[in-house]
Enzyme design. Structure first.
Site, PDB file in Angstrom:
ATOM      1  CB  THR A   8      -0.903  -0.015   1.258  1.00 40.23           C
ATOM      2  OG1 THR A   8      -1.518   1.257   1.409  1.00 40.23           O
ATOM      3  CG2 THR A   8      -0.105  -0.304   2.532  1.00 40.23           C
ATOM      4  CG  ASP A   9      -1.182   4.929  -1.010  1.00 38.81           C
ATOM      5  OD1 ASP A   9      -1.726   4.280  -0.093  1.00 38.81           O
ATOM      6  OD2 ASP A   9      -1.783   5.801  -1.670  1.00 38.81           O
ATOM      7  CD  GLU A  10      -3.332   3.366   4.527  1.00 38.80           C
ATOM      8  OE1 GLU A  10      -3.042   3.112   5.701  1.00 38.80           O
ATOM      9  OE2 GLU A  10      -4.477   3.338   4.090  1.00 38.80           O
ATOM     10  CE1 TYR A  51      -3.442  -2.824   5.680  1.00 42.01           C
ATOM     11  CE2 TYR A  51      -3.414  -0.462   5.253  1.00 42.01           C
ATOM     12  CZ  TYR A  51      -3.393  -1.764   4.789  1.00 42.01           C
ATOM     13  OH  TYR A  51      -3.334  -2.007   3.440  1.00 42.01           O
ATOM     14  CB  SER A  52       0.165   2.073   7.300  1.00 39.20           C
ATOM     15  OG  SER A  52       0.208   2.921   8.411  1.00 39.20           O
ATOM     16  CE  LYS A  70       0.013  -4.635   2.942  1.00 38.90           C
ATOM     17  NZ  LYS A  70      -0.382  -5.963   2.375  1.00 38.90           N
ATOM     18  CE  LYS A 100     -10.804  -1.704   3.753  1.00 44.09           C
ATOM     19  NZ  LYS A 100     -11.152  -3.081   4.072  1.00 44.09           N
ATOM     20  CG  PHE A 101     -14.969   6.883   2.204  1.00 41.55           C
ATOM     21  CD1 PHE A 101     -15.737   7.532   3.157  1.00 41.55           C
ATOM     22  CD2 PHE A 101     -14.730   7.528   1.001  1.00 41.55           C
ATOM     23  CE1 PHE A 101     -16.242   8.809   2.928  1.00 41.55           C
ATOM     24  CE2 PHE A 101     -15.228   8.805   0.762  1.00 41.55           C
ATOM     25  CZ  PHE A 101     -15.989   9.444   1.725  1.00 41.55           C
ATOM     26  NE  ARG A 129     -20.039   3.569   8.180  1.00 42.95           N
ATOM     27  CZ  ARG A 129     -19.790   4.352   9.211  1.00 42.95           C
ATOM     28  NH1 ARG A 129     -18.705   5.094   9.224  1.00 42.95           N
ATOM     29  NH2 ARG A 129     -20.607   4.383  10.241  1.00 42.95           N
ATOM     30  CE  LYS A 159     -23.880   7.524  10.544  1.00 40.69           C
ATOM     31  NZ  LYS A 159     -25.113   8.288  10.578  1.00 40.69           N
ATOM     32  CG  ASN A 193     -12.117  11.312   2.565  1.00 39.07           C
ATOM     33  OD1 ASN A 193     -11.622  10.712   1.608  1.00 39.07           O
ATOM     34  ND2 ASN A 193     -11.609  11.259   3.791  1.00 39.07           N
ATOM     35  N   GLY A 245      -4.974   9.686  14.404  1.00 38.82           N
ATOM     36  CA  GLY A 245      -3.786   9.600  13.526  1.00 38.82           C
ATOM     37  C   GLY A 245      -4.105   9.662  12.048  1.00 38.82           C
TER      38      GLY A 245
HETATM   39  P1  NAD Z   1      -9.763  -7.434   2.131  1.00 33.78           P
HETATM   40  O1  NAD Z   1      -9.790  -7.184   3.595  1.00 33.78           O
HETATM   41  O2  NAD Z   1     -10.970  -7.121   1.317  1.00 33.78           O
HETATM   42  O3  NAD Z   1      -9.409  -8.961   1.860  1.00 33.78           O
HETATM   43  C1  NAD Z   1      -8.417  -9.639   2.564  1.00 33.78           C
HETATM   44  C2  NAD Z   1      -8.521 -11.128   2.230  1.00 33.78           C
HETATM   45  O4  NAD Z   1      -7.462 -11.816   2.905  1.00 33.78           O
HETATM   46  C3  NAD Z   1      -9.839 -11.780   2.695  1.00 33.78           C
HETATM   47  O5  NAD Z   1     -10.346 -12.622   1.694  1.00 33.78           O
HETATM   48  C4  NAD Z   1      -9.428 -12.576   3.922  1.00 33.78           C
HETATM   49  O6  NAD Z   1     -10.254 -13.711   4.164  1.00 33.78           O
HETATM   50  C5  NAD Z   1      -7.999 -12.965   3.558  1.00 33.78           C
HETATM   51  N1  NAD Z   1      -7.173 -13.246   4.749  1.00 33.78           N
HETATM   52  C6  NAD Z   1      -7.018 -12.453   5.846  1.00 33.78           C
HETATM   53  N2  NAD Z   1      -6.202 -13.057   6.727  1.00 33.78           N
HETATM   54  C7  NAD Z   1      -5.803 -14.224   6.159  1.00 33.78           C
HETATM   55  C8  NAD Z   1      -4.921 -15.265   6.580  1.00 33.78           C
HETATM   56  N3  NAD Z   1      -4.290 -15.232   7.767  1.00 33.78           N
HETATM   57  N4  NAD Z   1      -4.730 -16.313   5.738  1.00 33.78           N
HETATM   58  C9  NAD Z   1      -5.363 -16.356   4.532  1.00 33.78           C
HETATM   59  N5  NAD Z   1      -6.213 -15.403   4.099  1.00 33.78           N
HETATM   60  C10 NAD Z   1      -6.423 -14.346   4.909  1.00 33.78           C
HETATM   61  O7  NAD Z   1      -8.490  -6.652   1.596  1.00 33.78           O
HETATM   62  P2  NAD Z   1      -8.300  -5.795   0.253  1.00 33.78           P
HETATM   63  O8  NAD Z   1      -8.812  -4.425   0.460  1.00 33.78           O
HETATM   64  O9  NAD Z   1      -8.764  -6.615  -0.881  1.00 33.78           O
HETATM   65  O10 NAD Z   1      -6.697  -5.716   0.212  1.00 33.78           O
HETATM   66  C11 NAD Z   1      -5.927  -6.763  -0.363  1.00 33.78           C
HETATM   67  C12 NAD Z   1      -4.461  -6.412  -0.311  1.00 33.78           C
HETATM   68  O11 NAD Z   1      -4.234  -5.213  -1.038  1.00 33.78           O
HETATM   69  C13 NAD Z   1      -3.936  -6.161   1.093  1.00 33.78           C
HETATM   70  O12 NAD Z   1      -2.634  -6.689   1.185  1.00 33.78           O
HETATM   71  C14 NAD Z   1      -3.891  -4.640   1.209  1.00 33.78           C
HETATM   72  O13 NAD Z   1      -2.895  -4.232   2.114  1.00 33.78           O
HETATM   73  C15 NAD Z   1      -3.548  -4.263  -0.212  1.00 33.78           C
HETATM   74  N6  NAD Z   1      -3.994  -2.927  -0.647  1.00 33.78           N
HETATM   75  C16 NAD Z   1      -5.294  -2.544  -0.482  1.00 33.78           C
HETATM   76  C17 NAD Z   1      -5.728  -1.315  -0.977  1.00 33.78           C
HETATM   77  C18 NAD Z   1      -7.188  -0.872  -0.858  1.00 33.78           C
HETATM   78  O14 NAD Z   1      -7.524   0.222  -1.300  1.00 33.78           O
HETATM   79  N7  NAD Z   1      -8.080  -1.673  -0.288  1.00 33.78           N
HETATM   80  C19 NAD Z   1      -4.807  -0.475  -1.620  1.00 33.78           C
HETATM   81  C20 NAD Z   1      -3.469  -0.879  -1.746  1.00 33.78           C
HETATM   82  C21 NAD Z   1      -3.086  -2.121  -1.268  1.00 33.78           C
HETATM   83  O1  DAU Z   2      -4.177   3.866   0.423  1.00 32.03           O
HETATM   84  C1  DAU Z   2      -4.395   2.492   0.347  1.00 32.03           C
HETATM   85  C2  DAU Z   2      -5.233   2.035   1.518  1.00 32.03           C
HETATM   86  O2  DAU Z   2      -6.566   2.473   1.251  1.00 32.03           O
HETATM   87  C3  DAU Z   2      -5.188   0.527   1.726  1.00 32.03           C
HETATM   88  O3  DAU Z   2      -3.897   0.153   2.090  1.00 32.03           O
HETATM   89  C4  DAU Z   2      -6.178   0.096   2.801  1.00 32.03           C
HETATM   90  O4  DAU Z   2      -6.217  -1.325   2.878  1.00 32.03           O
HETATM   91  C5  DAU Z   2      -7.560   0.603   2.428  1.00 32.03           C
HETATM   92  O5  DAU Z   2      -8.490   0.274   3.446  1.00 32.03           O
HETATM   93  C6  DAU Z   2      -7.520   2.114   2.220  1.00 32.03           C
HETATM   94  O6  DAU Z   2      -7.239   2.796   3.461  1.00 32.03           O
HETATM   95  P1  DAU Z   2      -8.037   4.129   3.903  1.00 32.03           P
HETATM   96  O7  DAU Z   2      -7.948   4.224   5.376  1.00 32.03           O
HETATM   97  O8  DAU Z   2      -7.632   5.283   3.078  1.00 32.03           O
HETATM   98  O9  DAU Z   2      -9.537   3.692   3.413  1.00 32.03           O
HETATM   99  P2  DAU Z   2     -10.976   3.836   4.087  1.00 32.03           P
HETATM  100  O10 DAU Z   2     -11.952   3.346   3.063  1.00 32.03           O
HETATM  101  O11 DAU Z   2     -11.046   3.255   5.441  1.00 32.03           O
HETATM  102  O12 DAU Z   2     -11.140   5.416   4.228  1.00 32.03           O
HETATM  103  C7  DAU Z   2     -10.972   6.292   3.112  1.00 32.03           C
HETATM  104  C8  DAU Z   2     -11.069   7.717   3.643  1.00 32.03           C
HETATM  105  O13 DAU Z   2     -12.430   7.974   4.057  1.00 32.03           O
HETATM  106  C9  DAU Z   2     -10.224   7.997   4.865  1.00 32.03           C
HETATM  107  O14 DAU Z   2      -9.741   9.325   4.788  1.00 32.03           O
HETATM  108  C10 DAU Z   2     -11.194   7.861   6.048  1.00 32.03           C
HETATM  109  C11 DAU Z   2     -12.493   8.345   5.454  1.00 32.03           C
HETATM  110  N1  DAU Z   2     -13.745   7.721   5.979  1.00 32.03           N
HETATM  111  C12 DAU Z   2     -13.825   6.377   6.078  1.00 32.03           C
HETATM  112  C13 DAU Z   2     -14.980   5.773   6.504  1.00 32.03           C
HETATM  113  C14 DAU Z   2     -15.077   4.265   6.629  1.00 32.03           C
HETATM  114  C15 DAU Z   2     -14.833   8.539   6.267  1.00 32.03           C
HETATM  115  O15 DAU Z   2     -14.787   9.786   6.178  1.00 32.03           O
HETATM  116  N2  DAU Z   2     -15.998   7.946   6.684  1.00 32.03           N
HETATM  117  C16 DAU Z   2     -16.114   6.594   6.806  1.00 32.03           C
HETATM  118  O16 DAU Z   2     -17.213   6.119   7.171  1.00 32.03           O
END
Ligand code: NAD
Ligand code: DAU
Length: 340
Positions: free
Chosen positions: A129-131, A156-157, A160, A195-196, A199, A211, A255, A281
């Site tokens: 992730t970019d985080e 989390y970050s 990662k 997720k945002f 949700r 929210k 957002n 944070g």
């Molecule tokens: P997600 O939470 O939707 O899915 C995670 C998956 O991993 C689920 O299917 C879960 O069952 C599985 N899992 C969790 N723990 C496990 C374990 N111990 N063994 C086997 N499987 C397990 O996550 P996502 O949003 O799809 O993110 C996937 C990857 O991409 C992550 O590594 C995340 O850090 C990275 N990423 C996410 C984003 C984003 O915007 N969501 C952006 C950049 C990178």
């Molecule tokens: O940047 C990559 C990351 O993006 C990934 O590594 C993470 O796995 C992924 O969850 C995501 O992280 P964020 O924390 O940025 O995503 P989230 O969807 O939780 O929130 C996006 C933005 O929206 C953040 O600034 C928080 C805000 N937010 C989130 C929720 C759930 C709200 O304002 N209201 C909400 O209800």
């Protein structure tokens, strides 16, 4: 220049039942009919077998298991030529409420996979992730590059970031053939309602108010998950070993703007939402400079119209209520306890 193409035939995709992992499995299924995929997923609250049920068969196989299970990896990994590692605990808010599963899955899980990749000589792509780079000020002209120092903010970050460092060490010390990608915020189908974007869409569909955290001015750099998949495939098959590539599609938006877009597309008043407590944070801004990936490997995103992407995502949640409804009440109850 990138080295010769790597042509995997039999890959393991960890976390292939989650949001981005399952989109990647669909991408490989649709675009690379000669590739067999073994999905390894523990089916945590975030994993859903329904995401890939329609393509299970000769080309996509499912194994229910934990990436921390070394004995399972010993049975599974031999015979495969690559591991593409998506599995993680992925939600910042959850990591603040309880960091422990993040340490186990994101750090120990990565360690177990690296040991298996090392033992069986399997190529390894690490999805990150970019985080890991922390955040930028709103008025900073800079964007993250592969040279930006690591400065993660949340549990989390930081897990990662730890996992990225393990991957680099296993490459340098043990010669594991690896690549890393750090991507910005994904949106699209199959994203969990915690997720945002999902949700807010599902709140509106259920007659609840969206929210918004803090002052709503935090910026995320949005990319459609299908573009993330094409980038990971490009890096896996054409990336240079030992290298990191940033993935982003120039999608910076705050957002508040994203939420108002969603409300407008769904026919609501753009101010019809609640301001709620900020995330502790809370990173201010993420922004990716993907020049290396574009120039060196020739990748470009296809989903460059964010409004169109959001409309498609809203349609998906409208048409797939049975997919998200079972998780909605518990997710909102959890947020309510946190004052969000
Ligand atoms: P997600 O939470 O939707 O899915 C995670 C998956 O991993 C689920 O299917 C879960 O069952 C599985 N899992 C969790 N723990 C496990 C374990 N111990 N063994 C086997 N499987 C397990 O996550 P996502 O949003 O799809 O993110 C996937 C990857 O991409 C992550 O590594 C995340 O850090 C990275 N990423 C996410 C984003 C984003 O915007 N969501 C952006 C950049 C990178
Ligand atoms: O940047 C990559 C990351 O993006 C990934 O590594 C993470 O796995 C992924 O969850 C995501 O992280 P964020 O924390 O940025 O995503 P989230 O969807 O939780 O929130 C996006 C933005 O929206 C953040 O600034 C928080 C805000 N937010 C989130 C929720 C759930 C709200 O304002 N209201 C909400 O209800």
């Amino acid at each position: 220049m990138a080295e010769d193409f790597f042509s995997p035939r039999n890959i393991i995709v960890t976390g292939g039942c989650g949001f981005i992992g399952s989109n990647f499995v669909h991408y490989v299924y649709d675009n690379h009919p000669d590739v067999h995929v073994t999905v390894l997923d523990a089916l945590t609250y975030a994993g859903n077998l329904e995401n890939i049920r329609g393509i299970l068969g000769d080309r996509v196989e499912f194994v229910h298991g934990d990436i921390c299970d070394a004995e399972l990896l010993d049975r599974l990994v031999p015979g495969h030529d690559a591991i593409v590692h998506y599995a993680a605990e992925s939600h910042n808010d959850n990591s603040i409420a309880n960091p422990e599963p993040f340490l186990r899955t994101n750090v120990e899980g990565t360690y177990r996979l690296l040991e298996a990749a090392r033992k069986y000589g399997v190529r390894y792509h690490h999805v990150s992730t970019d985080e890991v780079y922390g955040d930028l000020a709103l008025d900073d002209p800079a964007r993250f590059t592969e040279e930006t120092p690591y400065r993660p903010s949340s549990p989390y970050s930081s897990t990662k970031a730890s996992s990225d460092l393990l991957v680099r060490a296993w490459h340098r010390t043990f010669g594991v053939r690896m690549t890393i990608s750090n991507c910005s915020n994904n949106y699209g189908p199959f994203q969990h309602v915690e997720k945002f974007i999902p949700r807010q869409i599902t709140n509106i569909l259920e007659g609840q108010r969206p929210k918004l955290y803090g002052d709503g001015l935090n910026v995320r750099d949005w990319i459609h998950t299908e573009d993330h998949s094409s980038a990971v495939w490009t890096i896996l098959t054409r990336g240079r070993l030992g290298e990191t590539y940033l993935i982003g599609a120039d999608g910076e938006r705050n957002n508040l703007t994203v939420l108002r877009d969603i409300l407008t597309v769904m026919g609501r008043d753009p101010d019809d939402f609640d301001w709620v407590k900020d995330r502790p944070g809370h990173d201010r801004r993420y922004a990716i400079d993907a020049t290396k990936l574009r120039r060196e490997l020739g990748w470009t995103p296809s989903h460059t119209d964010f409004q169109a992407g959001i409309r498609g995502t809203i349609d998906w949640y409208v048409n797939n209520r049975a997919w998200w409804e079972p998780a909605k009440a518990a997710t909102e109850a959890k947020y309510k306890r946190q004052g969000q």
